[in-house]
Write a protein that holds these residues in place. Sequence first.
Motif, PDB file in Angstrom:
ATOM      1  N   VAL A  85       0.854  -1.190   0.000  1.00  0.00           N
ATOM      2  CA  VAL A  85       0.000   0.000   0.000  1.00  0.00           C
ATOM      3  C   VAL A  85       0.890   1.239   0.000  1.00  0.00           C
ATOM      4  CG1 VAL A  85      -1.773   1.306   1.224  1.00  0.00           C
ATOM      5  CG2 VAL A  85      -1.840  -1.175   1.237  1.00  0.00           C
ATOM      6  N   TYR A  86       0.543   2.207  -0.867  1.00  0.00           N
ATOM      7  CA  TYR A  86       1.306   3.446  -0.994  1.00  0.00           C
ATOM      8  C   TYR A  86       0.362   4.645  -0.957  1.00  0.00           C
ATOM      9  CZ  TYR A  86       5.113   0.574  -2.999  1.00  0.00           C
ATOM     10  OH  TYR A  86       6.099  -0.361  -3.220  1.00  0.00           O
ATOM     11  N   PRO A  87       0.864   5.806  -0.486  1.00  0.00           N
ATOM     12  CA  PRO A  87       0.097   7.040  -0.706  1.00  0.00           C
ATOM     13  C   PRO A  87       0.092   7.357  -2.196  1.00  0.00           C
ATOM     14  CG  PRO A  87       2.267   7.515   0.237  1.00  0.00           C
ATOM     15  CD  PRO A  87       2.121   6.026   0.243  1.00  0.00           C
ATOM     16  N   GLY A  88      -0.951   8.018  -2.668  1.00  0.00           N
ATOM     17  CA  GLY A  88      -1.010   8.363  -4.086  1.00  0.00           C
ATOM     18  C   GLY A  88       0.186   9.202  -4.506  1.00  0.00           C
ATOM     19  N   PHE A  89       0.768   8.877  -5.647  1.00  0.00           N
ATOM     20  CA  PHE A  89       1.913   9.625  -6.157  1.00  0.00           C
ATOM     21  C   PHE A  89       1.444  10.980  -6.683  1.00  0.00           C
ATOM     22  CE2 PHE A  89       3.825   5.245  -7.278  1.00  0.00           C
ATOM     23  CZ  PHE A  89       4.209   5.050  -5.965  1.00  0.00           C
ATOM     24  N   PRO A 138      -3.544   3.967 -13.397  1.00  0.00           N
ATOM     25  CA  PRO A 138      -3.083   2.577 -13.264  1.00  0.00           C
ATOM     26  C   PRO A 138      -1.640   2.429 -12.779  1.00  0.00           C
ATOM     27  CG  PRO A 138      -4.307   2.863 -15.304  1.00  0.00           C
ATOM     28  CD  PRO A 138      -4.076   4.230 -14.746  1.00  0.00           C
ATOM     29  N   ASN A 139      -0.868   3.525 -12.768  1.00  0.00           N
ATOM     30  CA  ASN A 139       0.494   3.473 -12.219  1.00  0.00           C
ATOM     31  C   ASN A 139       0.576   4.096 -10.830  1.00  0.00           C
ATOM     32  OD1 ASN A 139       1.479   2.164 -14.437  1.00  0.00           O
ATOM     33  ND2 ASN A 139       2.771   3.821 -15.158  1.00  0.00           N
ATOM     34  N   GLY A 140      -0.560   4.523 -10.278  1.00  0.00           N
ATOM     35  CA  GLY A 140      -0.563   5.084  -8.928  1.00  0.00           C
ATOM     36  C   GLY A 140      -0.385   6.586  -8.858  1.00  0.00           C
ATOM     37  N   VAL A 141      -0.327   7.269 -10.015  1.00  0.00           N
ATOM     38  CA  VAL A 141      -0.219   8.737 -10.033  1.00  0.00           C
ATOM     39  C   VAL A 141      -1.641   9.286  -9.938  1.00  0.00           C
ATOM     40  CG1 VAL A 141       0.633  10.755 -11.270  1.00  0.00           C
ATOM     41  CG2 VAL A 141       1.854   8.582 -11.459  1.00  0.00           C
ATOM     42  N   LEU A 389      -4.783   6.772  -1.860  1.00  0.00           N
ATOM     43  CA  LEU A 389      -3.792   5.708  -1.744  1.00  0.00           C
ATOM     44  C   LEU A 389      -4.124   4.604  -2.740  1.00  0.00           C
ATOM     45  CD1 LEU A 389      -5.448   3.307   0.003  1.00  0.00           C
ATOM     46  CD2 LEU A 389      -5.171   5.026   1.772  1.00  0.00           C
ATOM     47  N   PHE A 390      -3.209   3.650  -2.870  1.00  0.00           N
ATOM     48  CA  PHE A 390      -3.482   2.525  -3.773  1.00  0.00           C
ATOM     49  C   PHE A 390      -2.795   1.267  -3.280  1.00  0.00           C
ATOM     50  CE2 PHE A 390       0.384   4.442  -5.437  1.00  0.00           C
ATOM     51  CZ  PHE A 390       1.185   3.358  -5.781  1.00  0.00           C
ATOM     52  N   ILE A 391      -3.278   0.143  -3.778  1.00  0.00           N
ATOM     53  CA  ILE A 391      -2.719  -1.176  -3.463  1.00  0.00           C
ATOM     54  C   ILE A 391      -2.044  -1.709  -4.719  1.00  0.00           C
ATOM     55  CG2 ILE A 391      -3.217  -3.525  -2.692  1.00  0.00           C
ATOM     56  CD1 ILE A 391      -5.778  -2.399  -1.394  1.00  0.00           C
ATOM     57  N   SER A 392      -0.801  -2.129  -4.578  1.00  0.00           N
ATOM     58  CA  SER A 392      -0.047  -2.694  -5.699  1.00  0.00           C
ATOM     59  C   SER A 392       0.315  -4.140  -5.404  1.00  0.00           C
ATOM     60  CB  SER A 392       1.227  -1.878  -5.945  1.00  0.00           C
ATOM     61  OG  SER A 392       2.027  -2.484  -6.946  1.00  0.00           O
ATOM     62  N   GLU A 393       0.337  -4.950  -6.455  1.00  0.00           N
ATOM     63  CA  GLU A 393       0.723  -6.354  -6.303  1.00  0.00           C
ATOM     64  C   GLU A 393       2.177  -6.486  -5.858  1.00  0.00           C
ATOM     65  OE1 GLU A 393      -1.445  -8.957  -6.791  1.00  0.00           O
ATOM     66  OE2 GLU A 393      -3.009  -7.460  -7.138  1.00  0.00           O
ATOM     67  N   GLY A 394       3.014  -5.511  -6.236  1.00  0.00           N
ATOM     68  CA  GLY A 394       4.438  -5.573  -5.884  1.00  0.00           C
ATOM     69  C   GLY A 394       5.009  -4.181  -5.687  1.00  0.00           C
ATOM     70  N   ASP A 395       6.326  -4.074  -5.827  1.00  0.00           N
ATOM     71  CA  ASP A 395       7.034  -2.802  -5.665  1.00  0.00           C
ATOM     72  C   ASP A 395       6.545  -1.812  -6.725  1.00  0.00           C
ATOM     73  OD1 ASP A 395       8.817  -0.719  -5.446  1.00  0.00           O
ATOM     74  OD2 ASP A 395      10.612  -1.899  -5.881  1.00  0.00           O
ATOM     75  N   ALA A 396       5.957  -0.717  -6.286  1.00  0.00           N
ATOM     76  CA  ALA A 396       5.375   0.243  -7.226  1.00  0.00           C
ATOM     77  C   ALA A 396       6.418   1.098  -7.923  1.00  0.00           C
ATOM     78  CB  ALA A 396       4.378   1.135  -6.504  1.00  0.00           C
ATOM     79  N   LEU A 397       7.674   1.054  -7.481  1.00  0.00           N
ATOM     80  CA  LEU A 397       8.729   1.829  -8.135  1.00  0.00           C
ATOM     81  C   LEU A 397       9.413   1.036  -9.240  1.00  0.00           C
ATOM     82  CD1 LEU A 397      10.417   3.702  -5.142  1.00  0.00           C
ATOM     83  CD2 LEU A 397       8.305   4.221  -6.370  1.00  0.00           C
ATOM     84  N   ASP A 398       8.994  -0.199  -9.433  1.00  0.00           N
ATOM     85  CA  ASP A 398       9.565  -1.080 -10.455  1.00  0.00           C
ATOM     86  C   ASP A 398       8.499  -1.368 -11.501  1.00  0.00           C
ATOM     87  OD1 ASP A 398      10.558  -3.249 -11.963  1.00  0.00           O
ATOM     88  OD2 ASP A 398      11.687  -4.029 -10.256  1.00  0.00           O
ATOM     89  N   MET A 399       8.784  -1.056 -12.759  1.00  0.00           N
ATOM     90  CA  MET A 399       7.763  -1.219 -13.800  1.00  0.00           C
ATOM     91  C   MET A 399       7.343  -2.674 -14.004  1.00  0.00           C
ATOM     92  SD  MET A 399       9.806  -0.591 -17.390  1.00  0.00           S
ATOM     93  CE  MET A 399      10.228   1.087 -16.960  1.00  0.00           C
ATOM     94  N   ARG A 400       8.171  -3.611 -13.538  1.00  0.00           N
ATOM     95  CA  ARG A 400       7.821  -5.023 -13.679  1.00  0.00           C
ATOM     96  C   ARG A 400       6.799  -5.466 -12.638  1.00  0.00           C
ATOM     97  NH1 ARG A 400      13.918  -6.977 -13.141  1.00  0.00           N
ATOM     98  NH2 ARG A 400      13.605  -5.503 -11.422  1.00  0.00           N
ATOM     99  N   THR A 401       6.754  -4.780 -11.516  1.00  0.00           N
ATOM    100  CA  THR A 401       5.893  -5.214 -10.410  1.00  0.00           C
ATOM    101  C   THR A 401       4.867  -4.176  -9.992  1.00  0.00           C
ATOM    102  OG1 THR A 401       7.635  -4.498  -8.864  1.00  0.00           O
ATOM    103  CG2 THR A 401       7.594  -6.819  -9.475  1.00  0.00           C
ATOM    104  N   LYS A 403       1.759  -3.160 -10.289  1.00  0.00           N
ATOM    105  CA  LYS A 403       0.469  -3.655 -10.790  1.00  0.00           C
ATOM    106  C   LYS A 403      -0.597  -3.220  -9.796  1.00  0.00           C
ATOM    107  CE  LYS A 403       2.613  -7.609 -13.104  1.00  0.00           C
ATOM    108  NZ  LYS A 403       2.707  -9.084 -13.195  1.00  0.00           N
ATOM    109  N   VAL A 404      -1.187  -2.077 -10.076  1.00  0.00           N
ATOM    110  CA  VAL A 404      -2.166  -1.500  -9.152  1.00  0.00           C
ATOM    111  C   VAL A 404      -3.478  -2.256  -9.267  1.00  0.00           C
ATOM    112  CG1 VAL A 404      -3.422   0.589  -8.520  1.00  0.00           C
ATOM    113  CG2 VAL A 404      -1.038   0.747  -9.308  1.00  0.00           C
ATOM    114  N   SER A 405      -3.931  -2.819  -8.150  1.00  0.00           N
ATOM    115  CA  SER A 405      -5.178  -3.595  -8.156  1.00  0.00           C
ATOM    116  C   SER A 405      -6.368  -2.779  -7.680  1.00  0.00           C
ATOM    117  CB  SER A 405      -5.026  -4.846  -7.284  1.00  0.00           C
ATOM    118  OG  SER A 405      -4.613  -4.505  -5.973  1.00  0.00           O
TER     119      SER A 405
END
Length: 437
Positions: A85-89, A138-141, A389-401, A403-405
């Motif tokens: 979980v991250y605060p919105g970018f 979809p990227n958390g921005v 805020l948003f929930i990501s499947e993985g590290d939100a700073l890595d384009m491979r992971t 994945k905002v759900s």
Amino acid sequence: MKNLKQYILPVLLFISGSAFAQQTPAPEQSRPVTIVGATAHIGNGEVIENSLIIFQNGKITTVSDANSSDRQYPGTVIDAKGKHVYPGFIAPNSSLGLVEIDAVRQSDDEDELGELLPHVRSIIAYNAESQVVESMRPNGVLVGQIAPRGGRISGTSSIVQFDAWNWEDAVLKEDDGIHVNWPNSVRRGRWWEGEDRGIKANADYQENVRTLSDFFRNAKAYLAGSQEQANLPFQAMKKVFTGDQKVYVHANGEKEIIDILTFKKEHNLNNLVLVGGYDALKVVDELKAANVPVLVGRVHSTPNLEDNHYDLPYKLAHLLQQEGLLVALETSGSMERMNSRNLPFYAGTVTGYGANKEDALKMITLNTAKILGVDDSLGSLEAGKDATLFISEGDALDMRTNKVSQAFIRGREISLESHQTELAKRYSDKFEQQEKK
């Protein structure tokens, strides 16, 4: 046949409009939401591995360790174990929503005629239904500072959230500051006039700086007078001089930055922010002494000069932060609106050149909120702040992971669909059908 065409055309227009329309903005939060088990990246450097986050009425009420809680979870419960979980970018200094298609003049509202335009307000031109804005989510921005371009003083920016019916619904902080494009002390030779292509001194530099300084001085004198004769540009400077509006000065060179600090002192500008700051490391002590934060130019750039380190743009933000400056990342430049969705990956690049991930995260969350003056409601996962805020499947700073759900703006669960996701599904289905043949 004529009558048939009369009905076909409206239907086609409806279908076309429906296929490419902005997602319907989410309704207000109606019941509490509880997120359990995720790794929470607070935004201030803190991480809670097994977190409990509760928000209602658009505000965060609880952020704690789920292991230490035996309470009943209220409202909708989201099991986010294994997720993040991250605060919105936050994307500062952005022209999102001001231009939809560069080649279509009617969709371009980023610049106005004239040079000294502090009274021009970018927010009234902001298009909340922009498909480009939609693609940020979809990227958390989820939040951006919408800033005008052009001229010596471009106008005022405003801070918006990216899920709204119109600009009035979108705005979070209206007219937060004016944007000044500082003159360049050097220029490249005009080869078409027979000049050498190399870099040379700009003979008009001092005159351009003097013109800008005279404008500030005359505006202050006007505001101290009777103001019987209306002068919109001067009237628009009132909040600058009271400190209620920030002054975002766009510059990169060492000489320019030094002159900006002199300008700041001369006109008693307490809320000045440097935007770009390519040579800021050369004058870091002066910036610290003047308490000037920096919105560092796009990380994914090439060096400005041949003798610069090849990786200077990648590590500049980290080096400035190490020196004690308040630093955030901005994305202006070539194709800036489309590239704004890459903001988290710019922060990810910073982690590859010295910064740890939580410090890099600050550069697109809490640090940005502090610089823009909205850290009382945005930038970190803390009780009392907006549930953006948003929930990501993985590290939100890595384009491979990244994945905002699920994503929320002020507690409202927003759609993550966009024109791109629709196309992705369309062509995935196409290839699946071909494989079955």
